[in-house]
Every structure is written in structure tokens, then in C-alpha cells.
Scaffold this active site. Structure first.
Site, short mmCIF file in Angstrom:
data_model
loop_
_atom_site.label_atom_id
_atom_site.label_comp_id
_atom_site.label_asym_id
_atom_site.label_seq_id
_atom_site.Cartn_x
_atom_site.Cartn_y
_atom_site.Cartn_z
N ILE A 16 53.98 13.67 46.93
CA ILE A 16 52.60 14.14 46.95
C ILE A 16 51.70 12.99 46.51
O ILE A 16 52.05 12.25 45.57
CB ILE A 16 52.43 15.35 45.98
CG1 ILE A 16 53.50 16.43 46.22
CG2 ILE A 16 51.02 15.92 46.07
CD1 ILE A 16 53.51 17.08 47.59
N ASN A 57 53.37 21.82 34.31
CA ASN A 57 53.20 20.77 35.32
C ASN A 57 53.32 19.35 34.76
O ASN A 57 53.70 18.44 35.49
CB ASN A 57 51.82 20.95 35.99
CG ASN A 57 51.39 19.73 36.76
OD1 ASN A 57 51.81 19.51 37.90
ND2 ASN A 57 50.57 18.87 36.15
N ASP A 113 50.28 16.68 23.34
CA ASP A 113 51.51 16.12 23.91
C ASP A 113 52.51 17.28 23.97
O ASP A 113 53.00 17.74 22.93
CB ASP A 113 52.03 14.99 23.02
CG ASP A 113 53.41 14.50 23.43
OD1 ASP A 113 54.02 15.08 24.36
OD2 ASP A 113 53.88 13.52 22.81
N SER A 146 61.01 19.13 41.03
CA SER A 146 60.89 18.06 42.03
C SER A 146 62.08 18.11 42.95
O SER A 146 63.17 18.53 42.56
CB SER A 146 60.85 16.70 41.33
OG SER A 146 61.05 15.67 42.27
N ALA A 161 67.61 14.58 36.29
CA ALA A 161 68.31 15.47 35.34
C ALA A 161 67.32 16.46 34.72
O ALA A 161 67.60 17.65 34.61
CB ALA A 161 68.99 14.65 34.24
N ALA A 162 66.15 15.95 34.33
CA ALA A 162 65.13 16.83 33.74
C ALA A 162 64.67 17.87 34.74
O ALA A 162 64.53 19.06 34.42
CB ALA A 162 63.94 15.99 33.25
N LYS A 163 64.43 17.43 35.99
CA LYS A 163 63.90 18.35 36.99
C LYS A 163 64.95 19.37 37.44
O LYS A 163 64.61 20.52 37.77
CB LYS A 163 63.35 17.57 38.19
CG LYS A 163 62.11 16.73 37.85
CD LYS A 163 60.95 17.58 37.37
CE LYS A 163 59.65 16.83 37.26
NZ LYS A 163 58.54 17.68 36.77
N SER A 212 44.70 17.04 33.90
CA SER A 212 43.59 16.08 33.98
C SER A 212 43.59 15.32 35.30
O SER A 212 42.56 14.81 35.73
CB SER A 212 43.69 15.08 32.82
OG SER A 212 45.03 14.64 32.65
N ARG A 213 44.77 15.23 35.93
CA ARG A 213 44.89 14.41 37.16
C ARG A 213 45.86 15.07 38.13
O ARG A 213 46.58 15.99 37.76
CB ARG A 213 45.45 13.02 36.81
CG ARG A 213 44.57 12.20 35.92
CD ARG A 213 45.15 10.82 35.66
NE ARG A 213 46.21 10.81 34.65
CZ ARG A 213 47.44 10.35 34.85
NH1 ARG A 213 47.79 9.85 36.02
NH2 ARG A 213 48.34 10.38 33.89
N TYR A 250 64.83 11.43 35.33
CA TYR A 250 63.85 12.35 35.94
C TYR A 250 64.57 13.47 36.71
O TYR A 250 64.23 14.65 36.58
CB TYR A 250 62.96 11.53 36.88
CG TYR A 250 61.84 12.28 37.55
CD1 TYR A 250 60.68 12.61 36.87
CD2 TYR A 250 61.93 12.63 38.90
CE1 TYR A 250 59.63 13.26 37.51
CE2 TYR A 250 60.89 13.28 39.55
CZ TYR A 250 59.74 13.59 38.85
OH TYR A 250 58.70 14.25 39.48
P1 NAP Z 1 50.19 12.35 37.54
O1 NAP Z 1 49.14 12.22 38.58
O2 NAP Z 1 50.83 11.13 36.97
O3 NAP Z 1 49.61 13.26 36.35
C1 NAP Z 1 50.42 13.58 35.27
C2 NAP Z 1 49.71 14.58 34.38
O4 NAP Z 1 50.60 14.92 33.31
C3 NAP Z 1 48.46 14.01 33.75
O5 NAP Z 1 47.50 15.03 33.65
C4 NAP Z 1 48.95 13.60 32.36
O6 NAP Z 1 47.94 13.62 31.36
C5 NAP Z 1 49.95 14.69 32.08
N1 NAP Z 1 50.92 14.36 31.04
C6 NAP Z 1 51.83 13.36 31.05
N2 NAP Z 1 52.55 13.37 29.89
C7 NAP Z 1 52.07 14.41 29.16
C8 NAP Z 1 52.38 14.92 27.89
N3 NAP Z 1 53.33 14.40 27.13
N4 NAP Z 1 51.66 16.00 27.44
C9 NAP Z 1 50.68 16.54 28.21
N5 NAP Z 1 50.35 16.10 29.42
C10 NAP Z 1 51.03 15.03 29.88
O7 NAP Z 1 51.42 13.23 38.06
P2 NAP Z 1 51.53 14.20 39.34
O8 NAP Z 1 52.03 13.39 40.47
O9 NAP Z 1 50.31 15.01 39.49
O10 NAP Z 1 52.76 15.11 38.87
C11 NAP Z 1 52.56 16.41 38.30
C12 NAP Z 1 53.92 17.10 38.22
O11 NAP Z 1 54.48 17.19 39.52
C13 NAP Z 1 54.94 16.34 37.38
O12 NAP Z 1 55.76 17.24 36.69
C14 NAP Z 1 55.74 15.59 38.41
O13 NAP Z 1 57.03 15.27 37.94
C15 NAP Z 1 55.77 16.62 39.53
N6 NAP Z 1 56.06 16.04 40.83
C16 NAP Z 1 55.21 15.14 41.40
C17 NAP Z 1 55.51 14.63 42.65
C18 NAP Z 1 54.63 13.64 43.35
O14 NAP Z 1 55.01 13.18 44.44
N7 NAP Z 1 53.46 13.29 42.83
C19 NAP Z 1 56.68 15.04 43.30
C20 NAP Z 1 57.51 15.96 42.69
C21 NAP Z 1 57.18 16.47 41.46
P3 NAP Z 1 47.03 12.29 31.08
O15 NAP Z 1 46.10 12.18 32.27
O16 NAP Z 1 46.32 12.60 29.84
O17 NAP Z 1 47.98 11.14 31.00
#
Ligand code: NAP
Length: 244
Positions: free
Chosen positions: A185, A87, A60, A139, A154-156, A11-12, A152
Site C-alpha cells: 500500500i 494499526n 507508544d 500483513s 513473525a509479528a504479523k 497520524s499517517r 515483521y
Molecule cells: P506508516 O505510514 O509508516 O505509519 C505508521 C503509523 O504507526 C504512524 O502513524 C506512526 O506514528 C505509528 N506508530 C509507529 N510506532 C508506533 C508506536 N510505538 N506507538 C504508536 N504509534 C506508532 O505505516 P503504514 O504503511 O500506514 O502501515 C500501517 C499498518 O499497516 C502497519 O501495521 C503496517 O505493518 C501495516 N501494513 C502496511 C503495508 C504497506 O504496504 N504500507 C502493508 C501491510 C501491512 P508516528 O507518525 O507518530 O510515527
């Protein structure tokens, strides 16, 4: 590329960009979300407006019953999943001494248990088809560690170990399993850190800036493509040179 791509947390942020990329590459896309129903609908509308197919499905992904329902609805609506992108993720930072068990479980369940549950669900049809692509978003925290992110990181790191194990389990059946480890990002997740932190981070990045969701999505598109057919069990770091 054809087939059905299921992107969790689409969604985002990064997931949204991945959904748009895979749709542009020719996949029908399942846009999963947890609570942002209208944002997920916007992603679906954007894909449909460019002539693609997509559906939004709430689940979820840390909940086994919700994951079972997600995959059966996806299969009914678009067909069996051929590309799975794990993701969905959250952060809930804190120093270990101050971290509650609930804070640990929430982050590990959303970021790691979900990957196990969705992979297991996707593998059923992929094994029958003797082909499939699984791409897990880890990550840089899971590789280098990060103070305040014990849960976080540990999970990653778990996602990377899981990726390698499943790659070995299913490689002989034509299924590849890879991970991507983004650095910083520009999404809601990093916006929450504030301007001071993000500009300090940018100074540590060789390319001098945060990454864009599309710069992660293009690598997912590659790993899902025919061109990546001999790549499995790998973790691609996309951090603009942060960890150098
Ligand atoms: P974000 O903008 O916060 O978006 C998170 C997304 O995950 C949203 O679509 C959210 O849905 C969904 N979500 C959260 N909990 C969920 C659940 N229990 N079931 C289903 N969907 C769920 O995050 P992002 O920055 O795009 O990150 C995406 C992935 O990249 C994550 O795994 C994050 O750890 C990884 N990552 C991000 C970065 C960074 O710098 N941004 C760096 C390294 C890794 P809703 O909109 O409905 O809440």
C-alpha cells in the site's frame, strides 16, 4: 454507525485513512500517534472540519503504562472505545543472520505486543457493553513470509493467531475480532523501498499497481459496520491479487 473508534498509529498512512473513514461513518475518533504530533492534529482538524469529533492522543502502544493512559484519556475525552483498530506498526528489515535481538524486539513489540495490550484495554468496556469491534492490521508478510522480514512476518503472523484466539474468547459476548492483511500500500512505509522495488512489485500484482490507504480503510469501515455482524476470526487479504 455511532460510538468511539480508537485507531493506533493514525497520524499517517493507512491509520490516517482508517480514522477518516470511521469518522465519515459516524464514529468519534481517537487519533493515536507515537511522535508525529502535528500530523495527528491535521487528521483531527480534517475530521472536525467535516463535522465529526476527534482527539489526538500520544502513546507508544508497545508500552503498557502508555496504553493504560491512552485508554483512560480516550474514555474521559470521548467515552468508552467501541471500535478498536490496531494499526500502528513499523518495519526494521534485515536478514536473520544479521538481525540483532533489539531489532527483533522493537518490531515484535510495536507490531504484536501492542495488539495484545490495546485489545486487553479495550475489552474491559466492550465486555461490559456486550458489543464491540476489534480490527487488527496484519500483513501479507505474515501469511506468505518475506525475506529480510523475519521479525515483521513473525509479528504479523502472531497478529493473525491472536485474532483467532480472541475471537473465540469473546464471541459469545457480542464482540467480533478480525484481521486485515494488506499487500503493498502506498505509504511512507513502502515509499522507503524506492521506485525500483515498488515498480517490480506492481508487476506481480494482478491489478498492476500498489494499493491506496483508502482501499484498506473501506474494508475496516465494513468490518466495523452492522453489516459485518456475523464475521469474526477472519483475515481479509487486500493485496490487489499479489498472493494469487
Ligand atoms: P506508516 O505510514 O509508516 O505509519 C505508521 C503509523 O504507526 C504512524 O502513524 C506512526 O506514528 C505509528 N506508530 C509507529 N510506532 C508506533 C508506536 N510505538 N506507538 C504508536 N504509534 C506508532 O505505516 P503504514 O504503511 O500506514 O502501515 C500501517 C499498518 O499497516 C502497519 O501495521 C503496517 O505493518 C501495516 N501494513 C502496511 C503495508 C504497506 O504496504 N504500507 C502493508 C501491510 C501491512 P508516528 O507518525 O507518530 O510515527
Amino acid at each position: 454507525m455511532s460510538g468511539v473508534a480508537l485507531v493506533t498509529g493514525a497520524s499517517r498512512g493507512i491509520g490516517r485513512a482508517i480514522a477518516l473513514q470511521l469518522a465519515a461513518d459516524g464514529c468519534a475518533v481517537v487519533v493515536n500517534f507515537a511522535s508525529s504530533s502535528s500530523k495527528a492534529d491535521e487528521v483531527v482538524a480534517e475530521i472536525q472540519a467535516s463535522g465529526g469529533s476527534a482527539v489526538a492522543i500520544q502513546a507508544d502502544v508497545s508500552d503498557p503504562d502508555a496504553v493504560a493512559n491512552l485508554f483512560s484519556t480516550a474514555s474521559d475525552e470521548l467515552g468508552p472505545v467501541t471500535v478498536l483498530v490496531n494499526n500502528a506498526g513499523i518495519t526494521d528489515d534485515g536478514l536473520v543472520l544479521r538481525m540483532s535481538p533489539e531489532q527483533w524486539d522493537r518490531v515484535v513489540n510495536t507490531n504484536l505486543r501492542s495488539v495484545f495490550l490495546c485489545t486487553k484495554a479495550a475489552l474491559r468496556s466492550m465486555l461490559r457493553a456486550k458489543s464491540g469491534r476489534i480490527i487488527n492490521i496484519s500483513s501479507i508478510s505474515g501469511i506468505s513470509g518475506n525475506p529480510g522480514q523475519g521479525n515483521y512476518a513473525a509479528a504479523k503472523a502472531g497478529v493473525i493467531g491472536f485474532t483467532k484466539s480472541v475471537a473465540k474468547e469473546v464471541g459469545s459476548r457480542g464482540i467480533t475480532v478480525n484481521a486485515i492483511a494488506p499487500g503493498f500500500i502506498q505509504t511512507d512505509m513502502t515509499d522507503a523501498l524506492g521506485e525500483a522495488v515498488t515498480s517490480a512489485v506492481s508487476e506481480q500484482v494482478a491489478l498492476g499497481r500498489l494499493g491506496l490507504p483508502e482501499e484498506v480503510a473501506s474494508a475496516v469501515g465494513y468490518l466495523a459496520s452492522e453489516g459485518a455482524s456475523y464475521i469474526t476470526g477472519q483475515t481479509i487479504v487486500i493485496d490487489g491479487g499479489l498472493a494469487l
